[in-house]
Design a protein around this motif. Structure first.
Motif, PDB file in Angstrom:
ATOM      1  N   UNK A   8       0.816  -1.218   0.000  1.00 17.82           N
ATOM      2  CA  UNK A   8       0.000   0.000   0.000  1.00 17.82           C
ATOM      3  C   UNK A   8       0.850   1.269   0.000  1.00 17.82           C
ATOM      4  N   UNK A   9       2.169   1.125   0.141  1.00 13.86           N
ATOM      5  CA  UNK A   9       3.047   2.301   0.219  1.00 13.86           C
ATOM      6  C   UNK A   9       2.960   3.129  -1.065  1.00 13.86           C
ATOM      7  N   UNK A  10       2.629   4.430  -0.937  1.00 17.17           N
ATOM      8  CA  UNK A  10       2.545   5.284  -2.132  1.00 17.17           C
ATOM      9  C   UNK A  10       3.866   5.328  -2.901  1.00 17.17           C
ATOM     10  N   UNK A  11       3.752   5.487  -4.200  1.00 20.18           N
ATOM     11  CA  UNK A  11       4.949   5.562  -5.040  1.00 20.18           C
ATOM     12  C   UNK A  11       5.630   6.929  -4.885  1.00 20.18           C
ATOM     13  N   UNK A  12       6.906   6.981  -5.257  1.00 22.93           N
ATOM     14  CA  UNK A  12       7.640   8.248  -5.255  1.00 22.93           C
ATOM     15  C   UNK A  12       8.272   8.565  -3.910  1.00 22.93           C
ATOM     16  N   UNK A  13       8.999   9.689  -3.883  1.00 27.08           N
ATOM     17  CA  UNK A  13       9.657  10.107  -2.644  1.00 27.08           C
ATOM     18  C   UNK A  13       8.628  10.476  -1.577  1.00 27.08           C
TER      19      UNK A  13
END
Length: 439
Positions: A375-380
């Motif tokens: 579920x971790x959002x993409x990107x920094x």
């Protein structure tokens, strides 16, 4: 204006000493005056160079500098000169009583309800009696002869008008039987010779001041301005060198910031509020000797600890940049984030290591870790990452927000508590987050 601080190098400085030193120093600096550091080391057997070194380090640590300094042990020739002069003029006389004999006299006086004041019997010794005492092997000690008809008075800058009847005070011993000068006479000679104008010290010296004023008068010198500060109390007892944990060495080891201690000690017992200052100049600018109360003050180490975190919160990156670089931290953004979450400076390195190094994550449920990873959002990472991440996890599992945050914190930091997790994620970084969840 010239003030002086005169520690005895027979032990480490404690908070009571440093409070006096700070007040003396700030008084001088607030008046564009000068500050003298004097080491009262006439007792050569008890004095130690290691304590002189420690005192210098502790004073510098708390922000004190000085315009000149010296050791009394360098001035015995001068003391002997004045001592001889005062003997010739009849101000100092020789005595032969032993300590046991003096103790018996004191006990008898107290038993009779009389003040324990020396009876001056030595003044009536004949030359034959003196010779006999010498032949017996007795070594003389010397006393300063007070004018017992005088009531010594001065306007104290802290305690107000003070009057002390000299008739209630014993003629002070100025040189012991072992030839060592006591505190009294060398201190007076130094204050005169170095043009000290203001003497600031503890109220336990009030009677000494009355004695020393008569000494100054005998030497036909100008009397200084005096200020006697109430002693600090801790657990209902006077703070002394023997009080454990209150020496500056221990306080430094406990990572108290010097400005936290200075902020507390220089405002304690005054009409000013005790607040965190990060600039010693701001303390000088707000200094006023008239602000000090004559009432005793209670020292609280816990209050110093509270101030410590407040001082850290106000310190700019420029103030701590060099200290941070020594711990491997080179981010001003991290400092401004973490300073509100620490009580001691060393905690900065701890949290930097948690963010940047390999840690042992605490994974309570492996399935939760897998869900969180997916579920971790993409990107920094940014300040919105955590809220987006939490929503995504809750769409996949039924879990209370409180438990969710706790499991994420344990998995990513290995701890149950700490700084705001949303901002902490930015410094941990996506790569470390993935690694820790996979473990």
């Amino acid at each position: 204006m010239l003030t002086r601080f005169a520690p005895s190098p027979t032990g480490y400085l404690h908070v009571g000493n440093v409070r006096t030193a700070l007040i003396c120093w700030m008084y001088a600096r607030s008046q564009n005056g000068k500050f003298l550091l004097r080491f009262d080391d006439t007792d050569l057997q008890r004095s130690d160079v290691k304590y002189i070194d420690s005192i210098i380090q502790d004073l510098r640590w708390v922000g004190i500098d000085w315009d000149s300094n010296f050791k009394q042990s360098e001035r015995f020739e001068r003391y002997n000169e004045v001592f001889s002069q005062l003997i010739k003029e009849g101000h100092i006389y020789v005595c032969y009583e032993t300590r046991e004999e003096l103790d018996i006299k004191r006990k008898l006086q107290l038993k009779q309800g009389l003040p324990p004041v020396y009876d001056r019997s030595a003044l009536f010794l004949t030359e034959q009696e003196k010779i006999r005492y010498e032949q017996e092997g007795r070594k003389p000690h010397f006393r300063f002869r007070l004018d017992r008809n005088e009531v010594v008075n001065w306007n104290d800058e802290v305690k107000g008008e003070i009057n002390i009847a000299a008739s209630h005070v014993s003629d002070p011993i100025v040189k012991r039987e072992d030839g060592i000068y006591t505190y009294m006479l060398p201190s007076v000679i130094d204050d005169i010779d170095f043009n000290v104008t203001h003497v600031v010290r503890g109220e336990d010296h009030v009677t000494n001041t009355a004695v020393q004023i008569q000494m100054i008068q005998a030497l036909k010198a100008k009397i200084q301005t005096f200020a006697h500060l109430p002693l600090l109390h801790f657990d209902d007892s006077k703070i002394s060198k023997r009080k454990g944990g209150l020496d500056i060495k221990s306080i430094k080891e406990d990572e108290i910031e010097p400005m936290a201690l200075a902020s507390y000690l220089t405002k304690l017992g005054t009409s000013d509020p005790i607040e965190a200052h990060v600039s010693i100049q701001s303390l000088i600018d707000s200094f006023g000797i008239e602000k000090f109360s004559s009432a005793s003050a209670q020292f609280s180490l816990s209050e110093v600890y509270k101030l410590n975190s407040k001082v850290l919160q106000q310190m700019s990156f420029a103030m701590v940049e060099e200290r941070l670089s020594q711990t491997g931290v080179n981010s001003s953004e991290f400092w401004y984030f973490i300073r509100s979450n620490i009580e001691r400076f060393s905690e900065v390195a701890k949290w930097w290591q948690i963010c940047k190094s390999n840690i042992e994550p605490v994974i309570l449920y492996r399935e939760f870790a897998k869900v969180a990873l997916n579920a971790l959002p993409q990107g920094d990472c940014n300040e919105n990452t955590l809220s987006e991440w939490v929503k995504a996890i809750q769409q996949k599992v039924d879990i209370k927000a409180k438990d969710l945050f706790m499991q994420l914190r344990l998995a990513l930091t290995g701890t149950k508590t700490g700084p705001e997790l949303a901002k902490l994620l930015i410094f941990i970084g996506r790569e470390n987050i993935v690694t820790r969840l996979k473990e």
